[in-house]
Structure formats: C-alpha cells, structure tokens
Design a protein around this motif. Structure first.
Motif, PDB file in Angstrom:
ATOM      1  N   PRO A 318       4.648  20.811   4.170  1.00 33.20           N
ATOM      2  CA  PRO A 318       3.852  20.220   5.258  1.00 33.20           C
ATOM      3  C   PRO A 318       3.872  18.702   5.223  1.00 33.20           C
ATOM      4  O   PRO A 318       4.406  18.086   4.286  1.00 33.20           O
ATOM      5  CB  PRO A 318       2.452  20.768   4.985  1.00 33.20           C
ATOM      6  CG  PRO A 318       2.420  21.005   3.508  1.00 33.20           C
ATOM      7  CD  PRO A 318       3.820  21.390   3.110  1.00 33.20           C
ATOM      8  N   ALA A 319       3.285  18.099   6.231  1.00 30.13           N
ATOM      9  CA  ALA A 319       3.199  16.635   6.300  1.00 30.13           C
ATOM     10  C   ALA A 319       2.586  16.090   5.020  1.00 30.13           C
ATOM     11  O   ALA A 319       1.627  16.645   4.480  1.00 30.13           O
ATOM     12  CB  ALA A 319       2.346  16.232   7.500  1.00 30.13           C
ATOM     13  N   GLY A 320       3.178  14.995   4.525  1.00 31.78           N
ATOM     14  CA  GLY A 320       2.662  14.355   3.332  1.00 31.78           C
ATOM     15  C   GLY A 320       3.177  14.915   2.027  1.00 31.78           C
ATOM     16  O   GLY A 320       2.849  14.382   0.958  1.00 31.78           O
ATOM     17  N   HIS A 321       3.994  15.970   2.080  1.00 34.91           N
ATOM     18  CA  HIS A 321       4.543  16.521   0.842  1.00 34.91           C
ATOM     19  C   HIS A 321       5.403  15.458   0.155  1.00 34.91           C
ATOM     20  O   HIS A 321       6.162  14.744   0.821  1.00 34.91           O
ATOM     21  CB  HIS A 321       5.375  17.763   1.148  1.00 34.91           C
ATOM     22  CG  HIS A 321       5.795  18.519  -0.068  1.00 34.91           C
ATOM     23  ND1 HIS A 321       6.819  18.097  -0.892  1.00 34.91           N
ATOM     24  CD2 HIS A 321       5.314  19.672  -0.627  1.00 34.91           C
ATOM     25  CE1 HIS A 321       6.968  18.949  -1.881  1.00 34.91           C
ATOM     26  NE2 HIS A 321       6.069  19.926  -1.748  1.00 34.91           N
ATOM     27  N   PRO A 322       5.302  15.333  -1.178  1.00 36.88           N
ATOM     28  CA  PRO A 322       6.050  14.273  -1.882  1.00 36.88           C
ATOM     29  C   PRO A 322       7.548  14.273  -1.603  1.00 36.88           C
ATOM     30  O   PRO A 322       8.171  13.208  -1.532  1.00 36.88           O
ATOM     31  CB  PRO A 322       5.764  14.579  -3.361  1.00 36.88           C
ATOM     32  CG  PRO A 322       4.459  15.295  -3.354  1.00 36.88           C
ATOM     33  CD  PRO A 322       4.432  16.093  -2.082  1.00 36.88           C
ATOM     34  N   LEU A 352       1.899  23.843   7.782  1.00 32.50           N
ATOM     35  CA  LEU A 352       0.557  23.269   7.760  1.00 32.50           C
ATOM     36  C   LEU A 352       0.051  23.241   6.318  1.00 32.50           C
ATOM     37  O   LEU A 352       0.724  23.712   5.402  1.00 32.50           O
ATOM     38  CB  LEU A 352      -0.376  24.097   8.650  1.00 32.50           C
ATOM     39  CG  LEU A 352       0.047  24.231  10.122  1.00 32.50           C
ATOM     40  CD1 LEU A 352      -0.863  25.226  10.842  1.00 32.50           C
ATOM     41  CD2 LEU A 352       0.019  22.873  10.812  1.00 32.50           C
ATOM     42  N   GLU A 353      -1.153  22.720   6.120  1.00 30.67           N
ATOM     43  CA  GLU A 353      -1.689  22.577   4.767  1.00 30.67           C
ATOM     44  C   GLU A 353      -1.788  23.915   4.045  1.00 30.67           C
ATOM     45  O   GLU A 353      -1.707  23.981   2.819  1.00 30.67           O
ATOM     46  CB  GLU A 353      -3.063  21.901   4.819  1.00 30.67           C
ATOM     47  CG  GLU A 353      -3.005  20.411   5.111  1.00 30.67           C
ATOM     48  CD  GLU A 353      -2.230  19.648   4.036  1.00 30.67           C
ATOM     49  OE1 GLU A 353      -2.599  19.774   2.848  1.00 30.67           O
ATOM     50  OE2 GLU A 353      -1.264  18.942   4.383  1.00 30.67           O
ATOM     51  N   GLY A 354      -1.996  24.999   4.800  1.00 34.07           N
ATOM     52  CA  GLY A 354      -2.101  26.309   4.175  1.00 34.07           C
ATOM     53  C   GLY A 354      -0.848  26.744   3.449  1.00 34.07           C
ATOM     54  O   GLY A 354      -0.881  27.701   2.664  1.00 34.07           O
ATOM     55  N   ALA A 355       0.267  26.045   3.680  1.00 34.91           N
ATOM     56  CA  ALA A 355       1.518  26.394   3.008  1.00 34.91           C
ATOM     57  C   ALA A 355       1.416  26.235   1.493  1.00 34.91           C
ATOM     58  O   ALA A 355       2.157  26.885   0.748  1.00 34.91           O
ATOM     59  CB  ALA A 355       2.673  25.551   3.556  1.00 34.91           C
ATOM     60  N   SER A 361       6.079  28.004   1.160  1.00 37.44           N
ATOM     61  CA  SER A 361       7.143  28.877   1.639  1.00 37.44           C
ATOM     62  C   SER A 361       6.690  29.657   2.864  1.00 37.44           C
ATOM     63  O   SER A 361       5.492  29.908   3.042  1.00 37.44           O
ATOM     64  CB  SER A 361       7.555  29.881   0.553  1.00 37.44           C
ATOM     65  OG  SER A 361       7.922  29.224  -0.645  1.00 37.44           O
ATOM     66  N   VAL A 362       7.664  30.027   3.694  1.00 38.80           N
ATOM     67  CA  VAL A 362       7.446  30.987   4.771  1.00 38.80           C
ATOM     68  C   VAL A 362       8.594  31.983   4.740  1.00 38.80           C
ATOM     69  O   VAL A 362       9.600  31.785   4.062  1.00 38.80           O
ATOM     70  CB  VAL A 362       7.370  30.329   6.173  1.00 38.80           C
ATOM     71  CG1 VAL A 362       6.186  29.382   6.259  1.00 38.80           C
ATOM     72  CG2 VAL A 362       8.678  29.614   6.514  1.00 38.80           C
TER      73      VAL A 362
END
Length: 453
Positions: A318-322, A352-355, A361-362
C-alpha cells in the motif's frame, strides 16, 4: 475434531484456524461465508500442515484459495531463513503484465472481425506452444542474450524500472551454473517469448465503466522454470531424507549450500519470466499497431517473489510501504493485477492499509473450483453450450455493447472456462470489505489467445 470444524469467525470476511497440535502458527483466511462454505477438510489440513515448516512466521489464505501441493494455492507463507520450494511451485514467477491502448475505446474493438485479425497478428509474433515452432515475426535471441536475461531479466531488454515490480532479482554468480540442469537450459532460448499452456494467455479486455482497452499477458518462466523447480524438489527431498513421492514437502535453509544454489537458480528463472513477458509485450504492441493503428503502453508488470512465499498470490504494497519510497507508486500503492476466468475477465486493484494483515498480499486469480481432469470429463457434454456462451455473451462496456469473446482455439478449453473458477466479483468483494485492496478497474474479455502446451 477436524481442522475445518476448528475454524473461527473474526469478521464476516476474516476467519482463523487457531494453532493446535504441531501447528507452528495460526492460519488466517480471508473468505466470505459463501467462499468459506466451498472449502473442505483437505484444504484446512494442508494449511495446518504447512505451518509446520521450519521458520514459519505466518500463513494467510486469500479468497481464491484451494488445495495445492505443500501449501494451498492462494496461500501466503512468511518464513525466516527458510525457503519452501512449494511456495514458488513449478511455474517460478508466474505473473501478469498489462498494456493499455490509450487511443482505443470500446467502440474501436466492437467489430468481431478486427478482434480476430488482432489474434492472428499476435500469433504471427508470439509462440503459443512449446516454442519449437517460432512464428514468422517472433524475435530471435542468441545464447549470450539468454545468459544476460538469467542475470538481469527485463533490464537486458531495456525495460524501464518503473514499468515492472522489478527489472531483475540479484543472482549469486558463485551459486549459479546455468548448464547444471541440462533439461532446463535446453528450453530457455527456444521458449523465450512464448506463452505456454495451462491458465496462461494473452487477452484483450475492456473496462466496464470507461470503455478503455487493455491487454493482459499472463505467463511465467516456461520450461526453464519448470525443470529448475523439478530438479530442486528431488534434490531437496534427498537432502531432507524424504521419499520422492513427498518431494514437494521439501524445504531448504538459505545458509546451506543447496539452499544458496536453489535460490540462485530460482532467481534466474524469475528473471527469465519477467523478460519473457516483456518480449511478448513487444509482439502485442506490434499487433495493436498493425490492426488498430494504436500504441500499447505498458502499465505495470507484477509477479511473485522472496521469502514471503506467494503461491497463487501476489504482492500488495500500500501507499507508504518502504519498498515504494521514491517510486511513482509511493502515494498510491502499486497496482495489483488479478486475472479471472476466460468468461469473467480481470481487475486492477490498489492495496490499502489492510494489506498488512494479509502479508502484503492479494490473490493472483479467482481460484479454481474444479480440477483440470475433472473439468474435461464432467463438462464435455456441455462443450457446445459453453462455446455458444463465449460466442454470444454481450456486455455493455463503456456504454458500447460488445458481443462475443473471440479466441484462437476451435473450442473453449473446458479446464479454463468460467465453470471451473470461483466468481471473481465475490472474491474481489472480500478484499474490499477487509480493506486489503480496492478495485480501480473491472475489465471484461473480448479476445483471448490461449497457450497450447
């Protein structure tokens, strides 16, 4: 009490199999009540046994999950310093690349004859079988190209880094001998730029809402990856003292010689896979230009990687992941490309953050509900009806009615038709309900080119 009976509900879309007996960790499963009802004891027993691998930190089941070998398909296994070969499987780095044709809309591809011409144009440039027959306009590569691709993947082809999850994975040259597995090496050059069989395909799709036109390419590391995986399943079984009929349960430590050797060869297969997809991209781009006078721009390419073992699953940062810092996806998360059946199409999602609760993963697809052999046997009486459905299905895409899904095979492959997969929209709803990912574009097929291995 069976493992299936021990499953507990956390939310309507999130279930857990608590750690019991020899299990190493809990199993978290993202399923709707209806998808949970489709699971059986064999799946949950396999998931429970998969937690017993050394170094297991977490095991997650995506909504497409079904019985596999070693680890369920749609399973995500997180380990520390241990490689589970079954987590990558035989088709090392199976993945997807999407092209968008920005000058085209639904109205431009509504004509069935044009779509058939597109199929023929692709087949003139991309081998759909084992690669022994190379189409007239398919590019040629020499052995030095192949060696560079083993080490540098898409970078050797000049593919920009922002167009793929990675251009290549670093390979330990000291542990890599590309001629060690003769059966693998012999297949590398002939099959470079080919699709292959199973669930692999090239598909023109149209967005339901805006009518934009896309082409999805789904394939992996071909015979090179398969033979590489097969070699190390046997070698791993010998090292762990397992009989050959249990070879798919073997595992390797990253700091032992065979582990380092496997990881180097695994990464060379992953590099081959991403390069293979981008060779196919060029053939599809030329076909779009020839038939529709349109440009096909690479949107994104994604596959499976690392000690987060994604089997029938793919990464979702998600957004902001390192790992996204400094990339164009830093503020949005990267796209997740999820194919469904030949009938139901596919989707582009953004994590999304729930990832973070699903091992970032999805699912990599909709998930099978019927094995290939069973599908061929039980659906044979329905072949004519299935073919008719594919020819006559009409959908309004971007406000334009488009009739039929044209293909390159005389009959719809029964082991890949809509009957053998879970409902893609039901699977996607789980991801959205749990805040794991959101659907950005829902795409439906209008032309499909299947591999013929």
């Amino acid at each position: 009490m069976s493992f299936r009976e021990r499953v507990e509900r956390l939310t309507d879309q999130h279930y857990v199999l608590p750690r019991v007996g020899a299990m190493g960790v809990d199993v978290h499963a993202f399923l709707s009540p209806a998808l949970l009802a489709q699971t059986d004891e064999a799946l949950w027993r396999q998931a429970a046994e998969a937690t017993e691998y050394p170094g297991m930190i977490g095991l997650y089941l995506m909504p497409d999950t079904h019985l596999g070998y070693g680890i369920p398909v749609g399973g995500v296994a997180v380990t520390e310093d241990v490689i589970i070969q079954a987590g990558s499987g035989y088709d090392i780095s199976c993945g997807v690349v999407y092209l968008q044709a920005p000058e085209l809309s639904a109205a431009d591809v509504a004509d069935e004859d044009k779509r058939r011409r597109f199929i023929r144009a692709v087949e003139a440039r991309v081998a759909t079988g084992v690669g022994s027959h190379r189409p007239k306009h398919m590019p040629r590569f020499d052995e030095s190209d192949v060696e560079e691709i083993f080490r540098y993947g898409a970078r050797h082809l000049g593919v920009a880094a922002e167009l793929c999850e990675r251009q290549y994975i670093a390979v330990d040259d000291a542990a890599l001998d590309t001629h060690r597995i003769a059966r693998a090496r012999d297949k590398a050059r002939p099959q470079l730029g080919s699709v292959g069989g199973g669930n692999h395909f090239i598909e023109m799709q149209v967005d339901r809402a805006d009518g934009s036109v896309w082409v999805m390419i789904h394939c992996g590391s071909r015979g090179y990856g398969w033979q590489t995986a097969n070699h190390y399943f046997y070698a791993g079984a010998e090292l762990r003292g397992l009989p050959t009929n249990r070879r798919e349960q073997s595992w390797l430590r990253v700091d032992e010689p065979l582990g380092r050797e496997y990881w180097a060869h695994h990464n060379s297969a992953a590099n081959y896979a991403v390069a293979n997809r981008h060779v196919i991209v060029r053939g599809v781009q030329q076909a779009l230009e020839d038939v529709f006078f349109a440009t096909g721009e690479v949107f994104y390419e994604i596959s499976k990687r690392g000690f987060v073992h994604r089997k029938g699953a793919t990464r979702a940062f998600p957004a902001g992941h390192p790992d996204l810092v400094g990339t164009q996806w830093e503020t949005t998360g990267h796209p997740c490309l999820v194919p469904g059946s030949m009938l139901q199409g596919a989707a582009i999602l953004f994590p999304l953050e729930g990832a973070y609760r699903s091992g970032c993963s999805v699912n990599h697809g909709a998930g099978r509900v019927m094995a290939r052999g069973r599908a061929k046997r039980e659906l044979a009486p329905l072949q004519d009806d299935i073919d008719k459905e594919m020819r006559s299905v009409t959908r309004t895409l971007g406000g334009v009615p488009i009739r039929g899904i044209v293909g390159n095979t005389e009959h719809t492959p029964l082991d890949e038709c809509g009957h053998v997969y879970k409902d893609l929209d039901a699977v996607l709803r789980v991801l959205e309900a749990e805040g794991i990912a959101e659907v950005a574009q829902r795409l439906y097929p209008v032309a499909n080119i299947k591999g013929t291995d």
